[in-house]
Design a protein around this motif. Structure first.
Motif, PDB file in Angstrom:
ATOM      1  N   ASN A 203      27.221  10.210  47.450  1.00  0.00           N
ATOM      2  CA  ASN A 203      28.527  10.832  47.224  1.00  0.00           C
ATOM      3  C   ASN A 203      28.503  12.326  47.481  1.00  0.00           C
ATOM      4  O   ASN A 203      29.169  13.106  46.812  1.00  0.00           O
ATOM      5  N   MET A 204      27.707  12.727  48.459  1.00  0.00           N
ATOM      6  CA  MET A 204      27.571  14.161  48.749  1.00  0.00           C
ATOM      7  C   MET A 204      27.853  14.402  50.214  1.00  0.00           C
ATOM      8  O   MET A 204      27.559  13.547  51.047  1.00  0.00           O
ATOM      9  N   THR A 205      28.378  15.584  50.536  1.00  0.00           N
ATOM     10  CA  THR A 205      28.504  15.928  51.951  1.00  0.00           C
ATOM     11  C   THR A 205      27.146  16.464  52.418  1.00  0.00           C
ATOM     12  O   THR A 205      26.291  16.831  51.596  1.00  0.00           O
ATOM     13  N   ALA A 206      26.979  16.528  53.740  1.00  0.00           N
ATOM     14  CA  ALA A 206      25.735  17.069  54.284  1.00  0.00           C
ATOM     15  C   ALA A 206      25.550  18.511  53.814  1.00  0.00           C
ATOM     16  O   ALA A 206      24.449  18.922  53.429  1.00  0.00           O
ATOM     17  N   ASP A 207      26.647  19.288  53.794  1.00  0.00           N
ATOM     18  CA  ASP A 207      26.541  20.696  53.387  1.00  0.00           C
ATOM     19  C   ASP A 207      26.047  20.824  51.949  1.00  0.00           C
ATOM     20  O   ASP A 207      25.229  21.696  51.634  1.00  0.00           O
ATOM     21  N   GLU A 208      26.538  19.946  51.080  1.00  0.00           N
ATOM     22  CA  GLU A 208      26.096  20.002  49.674  1.00  0.00           C
ATOM     23  C   GLU A 208      24.605  19.693  49.572  1.00  0.00           C
ATOM     24  O   GLU A 208      23.870  20.326  48.804  1.00  0.00           O
ATOM     25  N   ALA A 209      24.154  18.720  50.364  1.00  0.00           N
ATOM     26  CA  ALA A 209      22.726  18.365  50.332  1.00  0.00           C
ATOM     27  C   ALA A 209      21.873  19.520  50.854  1.00  0.00           C
ATOM     28  O   ALA A 209      20.817  19.837  50.286  1.00  0.00           O
ATOM     29  N   ILE A 210      22.331  20.162  51.915  1.00  0.00           N
ATOM     30  CA  ILE A 210      21.597  21.302  52.495  1.00  0.00           C
ATOM     31  C   ILE A 210      21.475  22.420  51.452  1.00  0.00           C
ATOM     32  O   ILE A 210      20.394  22.981  51.240  1.00  0.00           O
ATOM     33  N   GLU A 211      22.592  22.731  50.790  1.00  0.00           N
ATOM     34  CA  GLU A 211      22.583  23.805  49.785  1.00  0.00           C
ATOM     35  C   GLU A 211      21.619  23.472  48.646  1.00  0.00           C
ATOM     36  O   GLU A 211      20.915  24.333  48.133  1.00  0.00           O
ATOM     37  N   GLN A 212      21.584  22.196  48.247  1.00  0.00           N
ATOM     38  CA  GLN A 212      20.696  21.796  47.156  1.00  0.00           C
ATOM     39  C   GLN A 212      19.233  22.014  47.537  1.00  0.00           C
ATOM     40  O   GLN A 212      18.439  22.534  46.749  1.00  0.00           O
ATOM     41  N   VAL A 213      18.861  21.634  48.757  1.00  0.00           N
ATOM     42  CA  VAL A 213      17.463  21.803  49.192  1.00  0.00           C
ATOM     43  C   VAL A 213      17.124  23.304  49.267  1.00  0.00           C
ATOM     44  O   VAL A 213      16.064  23.740  48.797  1.00  0.00           O
ATOM     45  N   LEU A 214      18.055  24.097  49.807  1.00  0.00           N
ATOM     46  CA  LEU A 214      17.799  25.550  49.904  1.00  0.00           C
ATOM     47  C   LEU A 214      17.662  26.163  48.513  1.00  0.00           C
ATOM     48  O   LEU A 214      16.827  27.044  48.297  1.00  0.00           O
ATOM     49  N   LYS A 215      18.449  25.670  47.577  1.00  0.00           N
ATOM     50  CA  LYS A 215      18.393  26.181  46.200  1.00  0.00           C
ATOM     51  C   LYS A 215      17.021  25.859  45.590  1.00  0.00           C
ATOM     52  O   LYS A 215      16.376  26.720  44.990  1.00  0.00           O
ATOM     53  N   TRP A 216      16.575  24.618  45.771  1.00  0.00           N
ATOM     54  CA  TRP A 216      15.258  24.236  45.235  1.00  0.00           C
ATOM     55  C   TRP A 216      14.174  25.114  45.851  1.00  0.00           C
ATOM     56  O   TRP A 216      13.269  25.574  45.161  1.00  0.00           O
ATOM     57  N   TYR A 217      14.283  25.355  47.148  1.00  0.00           N
ATOM     58  CA  TYR A 217      13.248  26.156  47.817  1.00  0.00           C
ATOM     59  C   TYR A 217      13.268  27.597  47.281  1.00  0.00           C
ATOM     60  O   TYR A 217      12.210  28.176  47.021  1.00  0.00           O
ATOM     61  N   ALA A 218      14.469  28.146  47.110  1.00  0.00           N
ATOM     62  CA  ALA A 218      14.576  29.524  46.598  1.00  0.00           C
ATOM     63  C   ALA A 218      13.966  29.608  45.197  1.00  0.00           C
ATOM     64  O   ALA A 218      13.336  30.603  44.834  1.00  0.00           O
ATOM     65  N   GLU A 219      14.112  28.547  44.417  1.00  0.00           N
ATOM     66  CA  GLU A 219      13.573  28.560  43.036  1.00  0.00           C
ATOM     67  C   GLU A 219      12.052  28.585  42.978  1.00  0.00           C
ATOM     68  O   GLU A 219      11.469  29.180  42.087  1.00  0.00           O
ATOM     69  N   ILE A 220      11.411  27.933  43.946  1.00  0.00           N
ATOM     70  CA  ILE A 220       9.953  27.848  43.855  1.00  0.00           C
ATOM     71  C   ILE A 220       9.250  28.942  44.651  1.00  0.00           C
ATOM     72  O   ILE A 220       8.056  29.115  44.568  1.00  0.00           O
ATOM     73  N   LYS A 221      10.026  29.637  45.487  1.00  0.00           N
ATOM     74  CA  LYS A 221       9.416  30.615  46.405  1.00  0.00           C
ATOM     75  C   LYS A 221       8.763  31.768  45.656  1.00  0.00           C
ATOM     76  O   LYS A 221       9.249  32.239  44.674  1.00  0.00           O
TER      77      LYS A 221
END
Ligand code: DC
Length: 221
Positions: A203-221
Motif C-alpha cells: 500500500n505504498m507508492t514507489a516514492d514513499e518506499a524510496i524515502e523510507q530506505v533513504l531515511k533508514w540509511y541517513a539514520e545509520i550513517k
C-alpha cells in the motif's frame, strides 16, 4: 578506502516487488553505483536459450555465467556489444533465469563478478541474496516485499503500458511459481537476511518506499 568500508545497501525481495525501481532511485539519490544482480542471471539465461544449452548441463551454464561479456552503460545492458536491455526482460528469460539460479555452479560463477561492483562512494545492490550471501556485512539491509496480488497488478500495468497483452490469471500463477522456486531452492533461497528491515510496499507508492530506505540509511550513517 578498504573495500569493506565502502557502504553497501542490500535490497532483496521477490519478483515484481518494485525493488528494482526503489534500488535504482536510491542509488541515483546517493550517487552510488547500482547492481542489478537479477540482470546477471537473466543474461546467463538469454545466452543459454540462444545456444540451446539445456538446464541439465550445469557445467556449461556455469561457463556461460563465468564468461559473460557484460557492460552496464547507464540504463542499457550490453552483452558482447549487443543491446539486450529489452530482450532480457521477456517472461521466458525471467523463467529460465529463475531455474538456472537454483544451480550452485552458476551462483558460484557469478559471485566475484558481483563483489566487483562494490566501488566508492558506495553501492546499492538489488537481488535475492544480496544481504544473505553476497554482501552479508552490508551497512543497511532491506527486505522489500508486497502481496502477490499487488505485485501481479503492478506487472499487469507495466505490460499493458508497454502495449504487451497480459492476462491476470497467468501473471498470478507465474509469480507464484517463481516465488516458490526462489524461496524453496536449496542454495541461497530468498529469505530476509539477519538484521534486514522489512518494507511491505503493498500500500505504498514507489516514492514513499524510496524515502523510507533513504531515511533508514541517513539514520545509520
Ligand atoms: O530480479 P529478477 O526478476 O530480474 O531476477 C531474475 C531471476 O534471477 C529470479 O527469478 C531469481 C534469480 N535471482 C537470484 O537467484 N539471485 C539474485 N541475486 C537475483 C536474481
Amino acid at each position: 578506502m578498504p573495500t569493506s568500508n565502502i557502504p553497501v545497501i542490500a535490497i532483496d525481495g521477490p519478483t515484481a516487488s518494485g525493488k528494482g525501481t526503489v534500488a535504482h532511485k536510491v542509488a541515483d539519490r546517493l550517487k552510488f553505483h547500482y547492481l542489478d544482480s537479477g540482470a546477471l542471471y537473466r543474461l546467463t539465461a538469454l545466452s543459454a536459450i540462444r545456444r540451446d544449452t539445456p538446464l541439465t548441463d550445469e557445467h556449461a551454464l556455469a561457463k556461460l555465467a563465468e564468461h559473460l561479456s557484460v557492460h552496464f552503460s547507464g540504463p542499457d545492458i550490453l552483452l558482447a556489444n549487443e543491446n539486450v536491455t529489452q530482450a532480457i526482460r521477456a517472461e521466458s528469460v525471467g523463467n529460465m533465469a529463475s531455474k538456472i539460479a537454483a544451480l550452485p555452479a552458476v551462483r558460484q560463477a557469478l559471485f566475484s563478478l558481483q563483489l566487483g561492483f562494490r566501488k566508492p562512494p558506495g553501492l546499492v545492490a538489488d537481488g535475492r541474496d544480496m544481504g544473505t550471501v553476497i554482501f552479508p556485512h552490508a551497512q543497511l539491509k532491506v527486505f522489500l516485499t508486497a502481496s502477490v496480488a499487488a505485485r501481479a497488478q503492478r506487472r499487469y500495468k507495466q505490460l499493458i503500458d508497454k502495449g504487451i497483452p497480459a492476462n491476470m490469471e497467468d501473471l498470478l500463477s507465474d509469480l507464484q511459481a517463481r516465488d516458490d522456486r526462489d524461496t524453496q531452492r536449496a542454495i541461497a533461497p530468498l529469505v530476509p537476511a539477519e538484521g534486514a528491515r522489512l518494507l511491505d510496499t503493498s500500500n505504498m507508492t514507489a516514492d514513499e518506499a524510496i524515502e523510507q530506505v533513504l531515511k533508514w540509511y541517513a539514520e545509520i550513517k
